[in-house]
Design a protein around this motif. Structure first.
Motif, PDB file in Angstrom:
ATOM      1  N   GLU A   1       1.798  -9.147  15.096  1.00 31.26           N
ATOM      2  CA  GLU A   1       1.111 -10.329  14.585  1.00 31.26           C
ATOM      3  C   GLU A   1       0.724 -10.094  13.131  1.00 31.26           C
ATOM      4  O   GLU A   1       0.659  -8.956  12.665  1.00 31.26           O
ATOM      5  N   PHE A   2       0.441 -11.185  12.417  1.00 30.76           N
ATOM      6  CA  PHE A   2       0.068 -11.042  11.006  1.00 30.76           C
ATOM      7  C   PHE A   2      -1.237 -10.261  10.863  1.00 30.76           C
ATOM      8  O   PHE A   2      -1.439  -9.565   9.869  1.00 30.76           O
ATOM      9  N   SER A   3      -2.109 -10.360  11.857  1.00 29.95           N
ATOM     10  CA  SER A   3      -3.365  -9.613  11.817  1.00 29.95           C
ATOM     11  C   SER A   3      -3.111  -8.102  11.809  1.00 29.95           C
ATOM     12  O   SER A   3      -3.873  -7.338  11.200  1.00 29.95           O
ATOM     13  N   ASP A   4      -2.041  -7.662  12.459  1.00 32.22           N
ATOM     14  CA  ASP A   4      -1.675  -6.241  12.437  1.00 32.22           C
ATOM     15  C   ASP A   4      -1.266  -5.818  11.026  1.00 32.22           C
ATOM     16  O   ASP A   4      -1.679  -4.766  10.538  1.00 32.22           O
ATOM     17  N   ALA A   5      -0.458  -6.658  10.389  1.00 31.46           N
ATOM     18  CA  ALA A   5      -0.027  -6.371   9.017  1.00 31.46           C
ATOM     19  C   ALA A   5      -1.216  -6.364   8.070  1.00 31.46           C
ATOM     20  O   ALA A   5      -1.285  -5.548   7.141  1.00 31.46           O
ATOM     21  N   ARG A   6      -2.177  -7.265   8.284  1.00 35.97           N
ATOM     22  CA  ARG A   6      -3.368  -7.331   7.443  1.00 35.97           C
ATOM     23  C   ARG A   6      -4.196  -6.048   7.557  1.00 35.97           C
ATOM     24  O   ARG A   6      -4.674  -5.509   6.555  1.00 35.97           O
ATOM     25  N   GLU A   7      -4.321  -5.550   8.776  1.00 31.40           N
ATOM     26  CA  GLU A   7      -5.096  -4.322   8.991  1.00 31.40           C
ATOM     27  C   GLU A   7      -4.415  -3.116   8.352  1.00 31.40           C
ATOM     28  O   GLU A   7      -5.068  -2.290   7.703  1.00 31.40           O
ATOM     29  N   ILE A   8      -3.116  -3.016   8.535  1.00 36.05           N
ATOM     30  CA  ILE A   8      -2.366  -1.912   7.928  1.00 36.05           C
ATOM     31  C   ILE A   8      -2.419  -2.004   6.411  1.00 36.05           C
ATOM     32  O   ILE A   8      -2.631  -1.008   5.699  1.00 36.05           O
TER      33      ILE A   8
ATOM     34  N   ILE B   1       4.431   4.066   5.280  1.00 34.79           N
ATOM     35  CA  ILE B   1       4.135   3.338   6.513  1.00 34.79           C
ATOM     36  C   ILE B   1       5.421   3.319   7.329  1.00 34.79           C
ATOM     37  O   ILE B   1       6.379   2.627   6.975  1.00 34.79           O
ATOM     38  N   THR B   2       5.476   4.099   8.392  1.00 33.87           N
ATOM     39  CA  THR B   2       6.698   4.209   9.190  1.00 33.87           C
ATOM     40  C   THR B   2       6.604   3.293  10.408  1.00 33.87           C
ATOM     41  O   THR B   2       5.639   3.361  11.170  1.00 33.87           O
ATOM     42  N   ILE B   3       7.591   2.442  10.574  1.00 30.30           N
ATOM     43  CA  ILE B   3       7.582   1.462  11.668  1.00 30.30           C
ATOM     44  C   ILE B   3       8.664   1.817  12.678  1.00 30.30           C
ATOM     45  O   ILE B   3       9.853   1.838  12.351  1.00 30.30           O
ATOM     46  N   ASN B   4       8.227   2.104  13.895  1.00 32.08           N
ATOM     47  CA  ASN B   4       9.153   2.493  14.953  1.00 32.08           C
ATOM     48  C   ASN B   4       8.734   1.837  16.265  1.00 32.08           C
ATOM     49  O   ASN B   4       7.822   1.014  16.282  1.00 32.08           O
ATOM     50  N   ALA B   5       9.355   2.233  17.352  1.00 36.49           N
ATOM     51  CA  ALA B   5       9.109   1.578  18.645  1.00 36.49           C
ATOM     52  C   ALA B   5       8.081   2.334  19.473  1.00 36.49           C
ATOM     53  O   ALA B   5       7.799   3.510  19.230  1.00 36.49           O
TER      54      ALA B   5
ATOM     55  N   PRO C   1      -2.865  -8.890  -2.486  1.00 41.51           N
ATOM     56  CA  PRO C   1      -2.988  -8.433  -1.093  1.00 41.51           C
ATOM     57  C   PRO C   1      -2.098  -9.230  -0.131  1.00 41.51           C
ATOM     58  O   PRO C   1      -1.552  -8.664   0.819  1.00 41.51           O
ATOM     59  N   LYS C   2      -1.943 -10.532  -0.395  1.00 40.39           N
ATOM     60  CA  LYS C   2      -1.068 -11.341   0.456  1.00 40.39           C
ATOM     61  C   LYS C   2       0.380 -10.881   0.342  1.00 40.39           C
ATOM     62  O   LYS C   2       1.137 -10.908   1.314  1.00 40.39           O
ATOM     63  N   TYR C   3       0.772 -10.468  -0.859  1.00 39.02           N
ATOM     64  CA  TYR C   3       2.125  -9.950  -1.058  1.00 39.02           C
ATOM     65  C   TYR C   3       2.334  -8.688  -0.227  1.00 39.02           C
ATOM     66  O   TYR C   3       3.358  -8.544   0.465  1.00 39.02           O
ATOM     67  N   VAL C   4       1.369  -7.765  -0.289  1.00 40.95           N
ATOM     68  CA  VAL C   4       1.481  -6.512   0.473  1.00 40.95           C
ATOM     69  C   VAL C   4       1.490  -6.807   1.969  1.00 40.95           C
ATOM     70  O   VAL C   4       2.329  -6.287   2.720  1.00 40.95           O
ATOM     71  N   GLU C   5       0.566  -7.645   2.409  1.00 41.57           N
ATOM     72  CA  GLU C   5       0.473  -7.969   3.833  1.00 41.57           C
ATOM     73  C   GLU C   5       1.726  -8.677   4.351  1.00 41.57           C
ATOM     74  O   GLU C   5       2.230  -8.358   5.431  1.00 41.57           O
ATOM     75  N   SER C   6       2.236  -9.625   3.568  1.00 37.77           N
ATOM     76  CA  SER C   6       3.434 -10.352   4.008  1.00 37.77           C
ATOM     77  C   SER C   6       4.664  -9.445   3.997  1.00 37.77           C
ATOM     78  O   SER C   6       5.569  -9.604   4.822  1.00 37.77           O
ATOM     79  N   SER C   7       4.701  -8.476   3.073  1.00 39.91           N
ATOM     80  CA  SER C   7       5.812  -7.512   3.051  1.00 39.91           C
ATOM     81  C   SER C   7       5.780  -6.639   4.295  1.00 39.91           C
ATOM     82  O   SER C   7       6.827  -6.380   4.921  1.00 39.91           O
ATOM     83  N   ILE C   8       4.586  -6.165   4.650  1.00 40.18           N
ATOM     84  CA  ILE C   8       4.447  -5.339   5.851  1.00 40.18           C
ATOM     85  C   ILE C   8       4.775  -6.154   7.100  1.00 40.18           C
ATOM     86  O   ILE C   8       5.458  -5.678   8.006  1.00 40.18           O
TER      87      ILE C   8
ATOM     88  N   ILE D   1      -0.999  12.495   9.276  1.00 39.62           N
ATOM     89  CA  ILE D   1      -1.053  11.114   9.766  1.00 39.62           C
ATOM     90  C   ILE D   1      -2.464  10.582   9.572  1.00 39.62           C
ATOM     91  O   ILE D   1      -3.414  11.074  10.175  1.00 39.62           O
ATOM     92  N   LEU D   2      -2.607   9.567   8.716  1.00 39.52           N
ATOM     93  CA  LEU D   2      -3.919   8.993   8.439  1.00 39.52           C
ATOM     94  C   LEU D   2      -4.366   8.044   9.540  1.00 39.52           C
ATOM     95  O   LEU D   2      -5.552   7.971   9.871  1.00 39.52           O
ATOM     96  N   GLU D   3      -3.425   7.290  10.086  1.00 40.56           N
ATOM     97  CA  GLU D   3      -3.759   6.308  11.123  1.00 40.56           C
ATOM     98  C   GLU D   3      -2.501   5.994  11.920  1.00 40.56           C
ATOM     99  O   GLU D   3      -1.383   6.017  11.382  1.00 40.56           O
ATOM    100  N   SER D   4      -2.696   5.713  13.208  1.00 41.18           N
ATOM    101  CA  SER D   4      -1.569   5.350  14.073  1.00 41.18           C
ATOM    102  C   SER D   4      -1.843   4.006  14.732  1.00 41.18           C
ATOM    103  O   SER D   4      -2.961   3.762  15.194  1.00 41.18           O
TER     104      SER D   4
END
Length: 284
Positions: free
Chosen positions: A142-149, A79-83, A217-224, A130-133
Motif C-alpha cells: 500500500e502507499f502507506s508502506d511506501a510513505r513509512e519506508i 532499500i531491498t525489495i523481495n518476497a 517527499p512525494k517523489y521519493v514515496e511514489s518512487s518506492i 539492517i536498519l529496519e525490516s
C-alpha cells in the motif's frame, strides 16, 4: 512384481497430489499478476506528474533544498525489495545476490532497509547492517508502506547518517521477463534543475519552498511505491512461471510412471499366464 506395481501407483498418486497444488498456485498467481499490472499502470501517471512538477519549480526558482544537496558518498542506504515467500524460481536470489556480489567485501559502506522475509533473512545471515525490516507487505503493498519506508530513509539522509538513497527491486517487463534494478532516489539526476527559460508566468502558493517541501517527499514515496508494485507484479509472475514448470514436470513424471506401471502389469500378467500354461502341461 505385485509389490512393485503398488509402489508405482503410490508414487503416481503422490505426484498427482503435488500437481494439483502447483496447478492451483499457478492459477492464483495468474489472477494476481493481472491485478498487479492494472495497479502498476495506475501508479506511473502519478509518479510522472510529481516529477514534472518538481522540475517546473526548479526551473523557475533557485532553491537549495536539503534533500537535493549532494555530498561525498561515505555511507549508502539500499532499500531491498523481495518476497515473503519462496516458490518463485530465482526471483529472491537475483536481488539478494545483486547486492551481495557488489558489497560482500565492503559491507561497512552500506546500510539496508529490507522488505520481505527472504531479503531480511539473507542479509541478516551475512552480517549486513539492517536498519529496519518490513515483512508481510511484499504481495499487496500500500502507499502507506511506501510513505513509512520513505520517511525513514529521508530522515537518515537529512541527518547526514547516509549520503545517498537507493532502491533495489525487480522491474516487471512482461509475464516472462523481469530484471533486477538499482535506482538512486537521492540525490537524483531526475530532479536536477534543467537548463532552459523559466515559464512566462508562474505563481506558487503558498511559496516555491513549501511547494518543493511537499513535492520532493512525494517523489521519493511514489518512487518506492512504484518499486513495490513492480516487485509485487514480478514476484507473482515468477511464481506463476515456476508453478507452471512444476506442473509440466509433474505431468511428464506421471506419464513416465504410467508407462512403467503398464509394463510391470503386462509383465506380471505374462508371468502368470506362463505359470498357468506350465502347470497345465505338467498335469498331462
Amino acid at each position: 512384481m505385485a509389490q512393485s506395481t503398488r509402489e508405482i501407483k503410490r508414487r503416481i498418486k503422490g505426484i498427482g497430489s503435488t500437481r494439483q497444488i502447483t496447478k492451483a498456485m499457478e492459477l492464483v498467481s495468474s489472477t494476481k499478476v493481472r491485478k498487479r499490472r492494472i495497479k502498476l499502470e495506475k501508479t506511473r501517471p502519478y509518479y510522472n506528474t510529481v516529477l514534472k512538477s518538481i522540475k517546473e519549480v526548479l526551473k523557475n526558482v533557485n532553491i537549495n533544498h536539503p534533500l537535493l544537496q549532494e555530498r561525498e558518498v561515505k555511507k549508502s542506504l539500499y532499500i531491498t525489495i523481495n518476497a515473503d515467500r519462496g516458490l518463485a524460481g530465482g526471483y529472491n536470489s537475483n536481488i539478494n545476490r545483486l547486492i551481495d556480489n557488489k558489497f560482500k567485501n565492503n559491507k561497512d559502506s552500506i546500510s539496508l532497509i529490507t522488505v520481505g522475509t527472504k531479503s531480511r533473512d539473507f542479509f541478516k545471515g551475512r552480517n549486513y547492517n539492517i536498519l529496519e525490516s518490513f515483512v508481510g507487505i511484499s504481495e499487496e503493498p500500500e502507499f502507506s508502506d511506501a510513505r513509512e519506508i520513505g520517511k525513514l530513509a529521508m530522515d537518515l539522509y537529512i541527518k547526514g547518517e547516509i549520503d545517498e538513497i537507493n532502491v533495489v527491486f525487480t522491474e516487471f517487463v512482461s509475464t516472462i521477463s523481469y530484471k533486477p534494478q538499482i535506482i538512486k532516489l537521492l540525490p537524483s539526476e531526475k530532479i536536477k534543475k534543467e537548463e532552459g527559460k523559466p515559464s512566462a508566468i508562474v505563481d506558487f502558493e503558498p511559496s516555491p519552498e513549501e511547494v518543493l517541501e511537499y513535492l520532493i517527499p512525494k517523489y521519493v514515496e511514489s518512487s518506492i511505491y512504484g518499486a513495490l508494485i513492480e516487485a509485487s507484479t514480478s514476484e507473482q509472475s515468477a511464481r506463476r512461471s515456476a508453478m507452471s514448470a512444476a506442473t509440466d514436470n509433474a505431468n511428464e513424471i506421471i506419464d513416465e510412471l504410467n508407462m512403467v506401471y503398464n509394463r510391470a502389469r503386462q509383465s506380471a500378467i505374462t508371468m502368470e499366464l506362463s505359470e498357468i500354461v506350465a502347470g497345465a502341461e505338467a498335469l498331462k
